[in-house]
Write an enzyme that holds these catalytic residues in place. Sequence first.
Site, mmCIF file in Angstrom:
data_model
loop_
_atom_site.group_PDB
_atom_site.id
_atom_site.type_symbol
_atom_site.label_atom_id
_atom_site.label_comp_id
_atom_site.label_asym_id
_atom_site.label_seq_id
_atom_site.Cartn_x
_atom_site.Cartn_y
_atom_site.Cartn_z
ATOM 1 N N THR A 99 10.534 -36.527 -11.050
ATOM 2 C CA THR A 99 11.714 -35.734 -10.758
ATOM 3 C C THR A 99 11.363 -34.297 -11.109
ATOM 4 O OG1 THR A 99 13.126 -37.594 -11.271
ATOM 5 C CG2 THR A 99 14.165 -35.454 -11.259
ATOM 6 N N THR A 117 13.982 -35.966 -6.575
ATOM 7 C CA THR A 117 13.352 -37.095 -7.278
ATOM 8 C C THR A 117 12.767 -38.109 -6.317
ATOM 9 O OG1 THR A 117 13.720 -38.816 -8.953
ATOM 10 C CG2 THR A 117 15.509 -38.440 -7.404
ATOM 11 N N ASN A 119 12.036 -40.829 -8.197
ATOM 12 C CA ASN A 119 12.362 -41.773 -9.251
ATOM 13 C C ASN A 119 11.174 -42.064 -10.158
ATOM 14 O OD1 ASN A 119 14.337 -43.095 -10.662
ATOM 15 N ND2 ASN A 119 13.955 -45.050 -9.679
ATOM 16 N N ASP A 141 17.913 -47.081 -8.851
ATOM 17 C CA ASP A 141 19.101 -46.362 -9.333
ATOM 18 C C ASP A 141 20.396 -47.099 -8.984
ATOM 19 O OD1 ASP A 141 17.920 -44.311 -10.713
ATOM 20 O OD2 ASP A 141 17.856 -42.946 -9.016
ATOM 21 N N SER A 170 23.037 -41.164 -8.978
ATOM 22 C CA SER A 170 21.920 -40.390 -9.519
ATOM 23 C C SER A 170 22.378 -39.666 -10.769
ATOM 24 C CB SER A 170 21.434 -39.364 -8.499
ATOM 25 O OG SER A 170 20.507 -38.487 -9.111
ATOM 26 N N GLY A 192 14.552 -36.459 -16.064
ATOM 27 C CA GLY A 192 14.760 -37.227 -17.294
ATOM 28 C C GLY A 192 15.677 -38.424 -17.159
ATOM 29 N N GLY A 193 15.906 -38.887 -15.930
ATOM 30 C CA GLY A 193 16.735 -40.085 -15.761
ATOM 31 C C GLY A 193 18.075 -39.895 -16.447
HETATM 32 O O1 DON Z 1 18.387 -39.866 -9.698
HETATM 33 C C1 DON Z 1 18.196 -40.400 -10.790
HETATM 34 O O2 DON Z 1 19.064 -40.568 -11.612
HETATM 35 C C2 DON Z 1 16.774 -40.829 -11.113
HETATM 36 N N1 DON Z 1 16.105 -41.156 -9.898
HETATM 37 C C3 DON Z 1 16.080 -39.730 -11.861
HETATM 38 C C4 DON Z 1 14.736 -40.138 -12.350
HETATM 39 C C5 DON Z 1 14.115 -39.131 -13.210
HETATM 40 O O3 DON Z 1 14.696 -38.129 -13.566
HETATM 41 C C6 DON Z 1 12.766 -39.421 -13.657
HETATM 42 N N2 DON Z 1 12.189 -38.295 -14.323
HETATM 43 N N3 DON Z 1 11.922 -38.123 -15.440
#
Ligand code: DON
Length: 290
Positions: A99, A117, A119, A141, A170, A192-193
């Site tokens: 991301t 992202t 993912n 997700d 997301s 950062g998910g």
């Molecule tokens: O959209 C989302 O919530 C996830 N796909 C984000 C994933 C993410 O930030 C991974 N990175 N560190």
Amino acid sequence: MGLPSAGGITLAEMLGILEPLGLHSLEYHSADEIHLLAETMRRAYEDRNRYLGDSDFTNVPVERLLGQGHLDSLRATIDPERATPSEARLAPRPEPSHTTHLSVIDSAGNAVAVTTTINGSFGAAVVVRGAGFLLNNEMDDFTSRPGVPNMYGLVQGEANAIRPGKRMLSAMTPTIVIGPDGRTELITGTPGGPTIPTSVLQVILAQVEHGLGVQQAVAAARIQHQHLPDLLYYEHGGLEPSVVRELERRGHRLSERPGFSGRVQSIYIAPDGVRFGVSDPRGGGKALGY
Ligand code: DON
């Protein structure tokens, strides 16, 4: 045993790390001395376990491991006050999740915050033949199975279940903060998910509520709670032990993480119009002016 001797390399590496640390000035078997020994051993064993093997089969990088530059850089990572969790040292190695966040402002004051992202690391690990890009694995997700954590530990419900034509939730939170006078004050966001919205929250609060400068606000240790698992995560070394104890007394279950994957990219625009670009010191980004 086969040469070069793993024991000899490990010993030489430990001695090389310790040499300038002046152990003679520390009390024998004091906490200060044992701490430095343990941190040195941890690092030398990390290299041993990673790089050493029978030299008939493995190219053992003896000169690099015992080179002054390597020893100096290992020594520089020792915190004299705190143990480095071994996992924290392993953490930067794997390919990070994919991301990316950009914060931009142009000379006319047009601001953009964009997060994109695929993912997980390398997304679905499938390259589109001839096109040269990877497909994402965004399906994770969705709630693929209610009650079962996804790859970021999120336990989600039916509302986010997979259906034809439906879009997954997301965490991405590209953000532009506008002041009461309509002035753009902050452009921010992060990967950062599930730590994305909470990181953005903490970066904003650190500035607005606590008066930190944007650089300190971005660098400051963060916490994370995402309902389930019922854990209050905090970044390694980010909370005073007394604060940890008090939070535990109040019923929180705390879990120290080696580091959060967030990489906040922020631009703060001061009331006089001066712009401060900050890239998260956790790495991976850059602030540039024009
Ligand atoms: O959209 C989302 O919530 C996830 N796909 C984000 C994933 C993410 O930030 C991974 N990175 N560190």
